[in-house]
Structures are given as structure tokens and as C-alpha cells.
Design an enzyme around this catalytic site. Structure first.
Site, PDB file in Angstrom:
ATOM      1  N   ASP A  63       0.846  -1.205   0.000  1.00 23.51           N
ATOM      2  CA  ASP A  63       0.000   0.000   0.000  1.00 23.51           C
ATOM      3  C   ASP A  63       0.880   1.253   0.000  1.00 23.51           C
ATOM      4  OD1 ASP A  63      -2.456  -1.662   0.523  1.00 23.51           O
ATOM      5  OD2 ASP A  63      -1.314  -2.114   2.329  1.00 23.51           O
ATOM      6  N   HIS A 105      -4.692  -3.305   6.554  1.00 26.13           N
ATOM      7  CA  HIS A 105      -4.451  -3.522   5.129  1.00 26.13           C
ATOM      8  C   HIS A 105      -5.789  -3.860   4.461  1.00 26.13           C
ATOM      9  CE1 HIS A 105      -2.914  -5.024   1.389  1.00 26.13           C
ATOM     10  NE2 HIS A 105      -3.448  -6.198   1.618  1.00 26.13           N
TER      11      HIS A 105
HETATM   12  N1  LIG Z   1      -0.641  -7.855   2.920  1.00 29.13           N
HETATM   13  C1  LIG Z   1      -0.627  -7.632   1.613  1.00 29.13           C
HETATM   14  O1  LIG Z   1      -0.283  -6.542   1.162  1.00 29.13           O
HETATM   15  C2  LIG Z   1      -1.055  -8.686   0.634  1.00 29.13           C
HETATM   16  C3  LIG Z   1      -0.967  -8.437  -0.744  1.00 29.13           C
HETATM   17  C4  LIG Z   1      -1.368  -9.428  -1.642  1.00 29.13           C
HETATM   18  C5  LIG Z   1      -1.846 -10.629  -1.172  1.00 29.13           C
HETATM   19  N2  LIG Z   1      -1.946 -10.845   0.167  1.00 29.13           N
HETATM   20  C6  LIG Z   1      -2.412 -12.134   0.705  1.00 29.13           C
HETATM   21  O2  LIG Z   1      -1.380 -13.079   0.559  1.00 29.13           O
HETATM   22  C7  LIG Z   1      -1.921 -14.384   0.573  1.00 29.13           C
HETATM   23  C8  LIG Z   1      -1.326 -15.249  -0.528  1.00 29.13           C
HETATM   24  O3  LIG Z   1      -1.634 -14.725  -1.798  1.00 29.13           O
HETATM   25  P1  LIG Z   1      -1.343 -15.572  -3.120  1.00 29.13           P
HETATM   26  O4  LIG Z   1      -1.816 -14.741  -4.250  1.00 29.13           O
HETATM   27  O5  LIG Z   1       0.061 -16.053  -3.135  1.00 29.13           O
HETATM   28  O6  LIG Z   1      -2.335 -16.797  -2.898  1.00 29.13           O
HETATM   29  P2  LIG Z   1      -2.293 -18.261  -3.539  1.00 29.13           P
HETATM   30  O7  LIG Z   1      -3.628 -18.828  -3.311  1.00 29.13           O
HETATM   31  O8  LIG Z   1      -1.714 -18.235  -4.914  1.00 29.13           O
HETATM   32  O9  LIG Z   1      -1.238 -19.031  -2.617  1.00 29.13           O
HETATM   33  C9  LIG Z   1      -1.467 -19.281  -1.267  1.00 29.13           C
HETATM   34  C10 LIG Z   1      -0.730 -20.545  -0.903  1.00 29.13           C
HETATM   35  O10 LIG Z   1      -0.829 -20.704   0.507  1.00 29.13           O
HETATM   36  C11 LIG Z   1      -0.985 -22.070   0.777  1.00 29.13           C
HETATM   37  N3  LIG Z   1      -1.499 -22.286   2.135  1.00 29.13           N
HETATM   38  C12 LIG Z   1      -2.774 -22.220   2.582  1.00 29.13           C
HETATM   39  N4  LIG Z   1      -2.841 -22.537   3.878  1.00 29.13           N
HETATM   40  C13 LIG Z   1      -1.575 -22.796   4.269  1.00 29.13           C
HETATM   41  C14 LIG Z   1      -1.008 -23.200   5.498  1.00 29.13           C
HETATM   42  N5  LIG Z   1      -1.731 -23.404   6.576  1.00 29.13           N
HETATM   43  N6  LIG Z   1       0.341 -23.381   5.543  1.00 29.13           N
HETATM   44  C15 LIG Z   1       1.099 -23.200   4.466  1.00 29.13           C
HETATM   45  N7  LIG Z   1       0.617 -22.847   3.259  1.00 29.13           N
HETATM   46  C16 LIG Z   1      -0.715 -22.643   3.172  1.00 29.13           C
HETATM   47  C17 LIG Z   1      -1.919 -22.557  -0.331  1.00 29.13           C
HETATM   48  O11 LIG Z   1      -1.871 -23.955  -0.478  1.00 29.13           O
HETATM   49  C18 LIG Z   1      -1.334 -21.812  -1.532  1.00 29.13           C
HETATM   50  O12 LIG Z   1      -0.311 -22.559  -2.161  1.00 29.13           O
HETATM   51  C19 LIG Z   1      -3.439 -14.190   0.481  1.00 29.13           C
HETATM   52  O13 LIG Z   1      -3.968 -14.278   1.789  1.00 29.13           O
HETATM   53  C20 LIG Z   1      -3.569 -12.762  -0.005  1.00 29.13           C
HETATM   54  O14 LIG Z   1      -4.797 -12.206   0.380  1.00 29.13           O
HETATM   55  C21 LIG Z   1      -1.561  -9.896   1.070  1.00 29.13           C
HETATM   56  C1  LIG Z   2      -8.769  -5.842   7.651  1.00 32.25           C
HETATM   57  O1  LIG Z   2      -8.045  -6.055   6.465  1.00 32.25           O
HETATM   58  C2  LIG Z   2      -8.016  -7.392   6.005  1.00 32.25           C
HETATM   59  C3  LIG Z   2      -7.082  -7.490   4.835  1.00 32.25           C
HETATM   60  O2  LIG Z   2      -7.581  -6.847   3.706  1.00 32.25           O
HETATM   61  C4  LIG Z   2      -9.424  -7.840   5.672  1.00 32.25           C
HETATM   62  O3  LIG Z   2      -9.408  -9.193   5.255  1.00 32.25           O
HETATM   63  C5  LIG Z   2     -10.273  -7.688   6.917  1.00 32.25           C
HETATM   64  O4  LIG Z   2     -11.604  -8.037   6.615  1.00 32.25           O
HETATM   65  C6  LIG Z   2     -10.207  -6.265   7.453  1.00 32.25           C
HETATM   66  N1  LIG Z   2     -10.904  -6.231   8.719  1.00 32.25           N
HETATM   67  C7  LIG Z   2     -12.171  -5.851   8.870  1.00 32.25           C
HETATM   68  C8  LIG Z   2     -12.749  -5.980  10.239  1.00 32.25           C
HETATM   69  O5  LIG Z   2     -12.835  -5.390   7.939  1.00 32.25           O
END
Ligand SMILES: NC(=O)c1ccc[n+]([C@@H]2O[C@H](COP(=O)([O-])OP(=O)(O)OC[C@H]3O[C@@H](n4cnc5c(N)ncnc54)[C@H](O)[C@@H]3O)[C@@H](O)[C@H]2O)c1
Ligand SMILES: *[C@@H]1O[C@H](CO)[C@@H](O)[C@H](O)[C@H]1NC(C)=O
Ligand SMILES: *[C@@H]1O[C@H](CO)[C@@H](O)[C@H](O)[C@H]1NC(C)=O
Ligand SMILES: *[C@@H]1O[C@H](CO)[C@@H](O)[C@H](O)[C@H]1NC(C)=O
Length: 356
Positions: A159, A187
Site C-alpha cells: 500500500d 491492510h
Molecule cells: N498484505 C498484503 O499486502 C497482501 C498483498 C497481496 C496478497 N496478500 C495475501 O497473501 C496471501 C497469498 O496470496 P497468493 O496470491 O500467493 O495466494 P495463492 O492462493 O496463490 O497461494 C497461497 C498458498 O498458501 C498455501 N497455504 C494455505 N494454507 C496454508 C497453510 N496453513 N500453511 C502453508 N501454506 C498454506 C496454499 O496452499 C497456496 O499454495 C493471500 O492471503 C492474499 O490475500 C496480502
Molecule cells: C482488515 O483487512 C483485512 C485485509 O484486507 C481484511 O481481510 C479484513 O476483513 C479487514 N478487517 C475488517 C474488520 O474489515
């Protein structure tokens, strides 16, 4: 040459990891002279995919990469770890209720926190990426009482980078000319991207962002909503969530923890709100501006906050408080023990044992 460090990436068979692993393995994060042992943790059905990722990492022929260890077992995954990047989480499935999603993630991050507590180095740096990142990070930290809570953070750098880039494009400068934007809070779409303290280097002169952009309506309107809704916009266009940019942000975040932030610059990350000077409730993982030196972050305190900012900072805090309280309620009902001989983790919730 230095001893290798052990880095685990969870969700290692997923799409973020696919962009991330190469950057880590070639030295973008921990330095060009730091050998690395990469541990790839995912769930059992993804083990065949992990084998493919291992083959590709081998085929990259990267001199710093000493070993790649694919696993579905937390006791292997977190053993003697120096840095943990927790990307894997339970994704929202069709028809899944918010509460059930949160419950599943509390169970996952409780297990992984407990495994970090038991198996990782006490100096481990833990970065939580899997959503809901702030609350997952809180749960992991609470489940790892022997690891300093300052060593847990969650990713809001994507972000942050989005906000810097929007301002840079608006001013017609490169993104490195923009510094000190802030992402406050969760986030999510309630996050508050704040440029009141940001500076833009315009023709060699550091200028407050509001003066450089010269468009308050945009800064208080479309700029904020563009950053808040960017994740959704990428999904709509790509039919997949941000992965390349998320991986880049993870690298920026972890590299700054390892090597520190530049003099006079701060970055955003989700950290414990304990002791903050902004009136944000304690015991939350909330995104703040921080400076990092010697692998230790320090919140940037005392920035003046106007009424416009205040309302937005409080709204995103309220969302996190509600989510925290629900998650802590689940946490108190979940028992989780590592069944080592089976190499599996079983979670129980109110007597019903479920395997995730
Ligand atoms: N914070 C951020 O800025 C941000 C940005 C983008 C994505 N995300 C989050 O990152 C995560 C991953 O995104 P992605 O696009 O790589 O998803 P994806 O579905 O391509 O990959 C996720 C992987 O996690 C694995 N997984 C699920 N549960 C697990 C566990 N208990 N232990 C180990 N591995 C496990 C799945 O099998 C899969 O291979 C999602 O939750 C997404 O919302 C966060
Ligand atoms: C806070 O952000 C996360 C990540 O985008 C989202 O999944 C979650 O729902 C948000 N929390 C609430 C209470 O809306
Ligand atoms: C850096 O941190 C380490 C470990 O916490 C500490 O031992 C060391 O004294 C610190 N160095 C400086 C320069 O602050
Ligand atoms: C992590 O914990 C160590 C003590 O084990 C501490 O010196 C260090 O500053 C912490 N790291 C961060 C990023 O806060």
C-alpha cells in the site's frame, strides 16, 4: 563468506511466492554475500507443486542458494529459522462466512506461531502477508510468547509503494523522489494513505507533497480511494490478486528490517500499537510510520495529525479492534497441539476436531 541463514516462506506453492522466491534466492533481500537455505512450506496437496518450484530454483543456478527444503510439516518448516515470511493463509471460498474464514486463519496462525515459538531462533523476524494480515500477525505473535513481539510485523508496504507511486506519477518524477508517505491502520479499504508528511524531490528541492502535487481535491479524494481500492482493481483486471507487486513489497519490507531505512526516511509497516503517541488502541497490529536501525524498528512519534486524518485513523482502528476481539475469542476456544509423529497439526474448536 557468512554462514547461511534459514528463511522460510509459507504458501510457497502460491503465486506471490512464485515471484518472491527468486528475488530472495538471488540476494535482493538479505544481501549479495549472504548464503541462504530456503524452506518452502505449504499444505500436503501442494507438495507436487512445491517439487516443481524446487526444480526451477535449482535451474536458476543461483550461487547464494545453498539448499531448498520443501515441506508440509511445521516442525521442519520453522526449525532454526532466521526469517519467516508467512504468505499462506485460508482464502475466502464461495459462500464462506467472514467468521468462518477468520476462525480458520486463527487456527493456522496459532499453529504457526506455536511452531515458531518451539522451533525457530528467538531472534527470528516474522513478516505476515496472508490476509487478514494484521490480525493473523497478532495471533501468531500471541502464540509465540518466547519471541519478542517487536519481531512480528505485517505487510502494508505494498500500500505504501502504491501511494508513493501515485504521487510520483502525478508529479512526473521517478518513485525514488517521493519519501515518507504513511499507511495507517488495516491492510484493507479502510486504510488511510496519508501524504501530509511526505516530501517530493522536485528538481533537487525537497517539497512537501501537497505543494508538489498542487491539487488538494485529488489528494483528499481520488488519490486515497485509488490506493485503498488498488487491490480490488488489480483483481478485476487480472482475475488474480496482486503478486509481482506484493512480492516486491515483501522484499522491500524485509530488506529494510535487515539493513535499516535510509537516514531521514520512514516506511510503513503493521506493528504492535503498544505505546504509540497517536491514540491508537493498544494490543493491535496497526500500520504506522517506522524507522529501522540495527534490525530494530522505532515508531515515528509526534507527527501533527489534523481532523481529516484523525477521523480516518480512528475508523480503520475501529475495524481492527472488532476483528481482534472476534479473533481472540476464537483463539481462547481453539486447542492446537503439534502431533509430531504424524507430522500433522490438528486443531479443535469447541470439541469438534477439524483438520485444515
Ligand atoms: N498484505 C498484503 O499486502 C497482501 C498483498 C497481496 C496478497 N496478500 C495475501 O497473501 C496471501 C497469498 O496470496 P497468493 O496470491 O500467493 O495466494 P495463492 O492462493 O496463490 O497461494 C497461497 C498458498 O498458501 C498455501 N497455504 C494455505 N494454507 C496454508 C497453510 N496453513 N500453511 C502453508 N501454506 C498454506 C496454499 O496452499 C497456496 O499454495 C493471500 O492471503 C492474499 O490475500 C496480502
Ligand atoms: C482488515 O483487512 C483485512 C485485509 O484486507 C481484511 O481481510 C479484513 O476483513 C479487514 N478487517 C475488517 C474488520 O474489515
Ligand atoms: C545492535 O543490536 C544488537 C542486538 O540487539 C546489540 O547487541 C548491539 O549492541 C546493537 N548495536 C548497536 C550499534 O546499537
Ligand atoms: C527482535 O528481537 C531482538 C531480541 O531478540 C531485538 O534485539 C531486535 O531489536 C528485535 N527486532 C526488531 C525488528 O524489532
Amino acid at each position: 563468506m557468512a554462514e547461511p541463514i534459514r528463511v522460510v516462506v509459507t504458501g510457497a506453492a502460491g503465486q506471490i511466492a512464485y515471484s518472491l522466491l527468486y528475488s530472495i534466492a538471488k540476494g535482493d533481500v538479505f544481501g549479495k554475500d549472504q548464503p541462504i537455505i530456503l524452506v518452502l512450506l505449504d499444505i500436503p496437496p501442494m507438495l507436487p507443486v512445491l517439487d516443481g518450484v524446487v526444480m526451477e530454483l535449482q535451474d536458476c543456478a543461483l550461487p547464494l542458494l545453498r539448499e531448498v527444503i520443501p515441506t508440509d510439516k511445521v516442525e521442519v518448516g520453522f526449525k532454526d529459522i532466521d526469517a519467516a515470511i508467512l504468505v499462506g493463509s485460508m482464502p475466502r471460498k464461495e459462500g464462506m462466512e467472514r467468521k468462518d474464514l477468520l476462525k480458520a486463519n486463527v487456527a493456522i496462525f496459532k499453529t504457526q506461531g506455536a511452531a515458531l515459538d518451539k522451533y525457530a531462533k528467538k531472534t527470528v523476524k516474522v513478516l505476515v502477508v496472508g490476509n487478514p494480515a494484521n490480525t493473523n500477525c497478532l495471533i501468531a505473535s500471541k502464540s509465540a510468547p518466547s519471541i519478542p513481539k517487536e519481531n512480528f510485523s505485517c505487510l502494508t508496504r505494498l500500500d505504501h509503494n502504491r501511494a508513493s507511486s501515485q504521487v510520483a506519477m502525478r508529479c512526473g518524477v521517478s518513485s525514488d523522489k517521493v519519501k515518507n508517505v504513511i499507511i495507517w491502520g488495516n491492510h484493507s479499504s479502510t486504510q488511510y494513505p496519508d501524504v501530509h508528511h511526505a516530501k517530493v524531490n522536485v528538481h533537487g528541492t525537497e517539497t512537501p507533497a501537497y505543494d508538489a502535487v498542487k491539487d488538494e481535491t485529488w489528494l483528499r479524494g481520488d488519490f486515497i480511494s485509488t490506493v485503498q481500492l488498488r487491490g480490488a482493481a488489480v483483481i478485476k483486471a487480472r482475475k488474480l490478486s496482486s503478486a509481482m507487486s506484493a512480492a516486491k513489497a515483501i522484499c522491500d519490507h524485509m530488506r529494510d528490517i535487515w539493513f535499516g531505512t535510509k537516514e531521514g526516511e520512514f516506511i510503513s509497516m503493521g506493528v504492535y500499537a503498544t505505546g504509540n503517541s497517536y491514540g491508537i488502541p493498544e494490543d493491535l497490529i496497526y500500520s504506522f510510520p517506522v524507522e529501522i536501525k540495527n534490525k530494530t524498528w522505532k515508531m515515528v512519534d509526534g507527527l501533527p495529525i489534523n481532523d481529516f486524518s484523525r477521523a480516518k485513523m480512528d475508523a480503520t482502528a475501529a475495524e481492527l479492534v472488532e476483528e481482534r476481539d472476534t479473533a481472540l475469542d476464537f483463539l481462547s476456544h481453539i486447542f492446537c497441539h503439534l502431533v509430531e509423529d504424524e507430522g500433522k497439526c490438528i486443531y479443535g474448536y469447541t470439541q469438534k476436531v477439524v483438520q485444515l
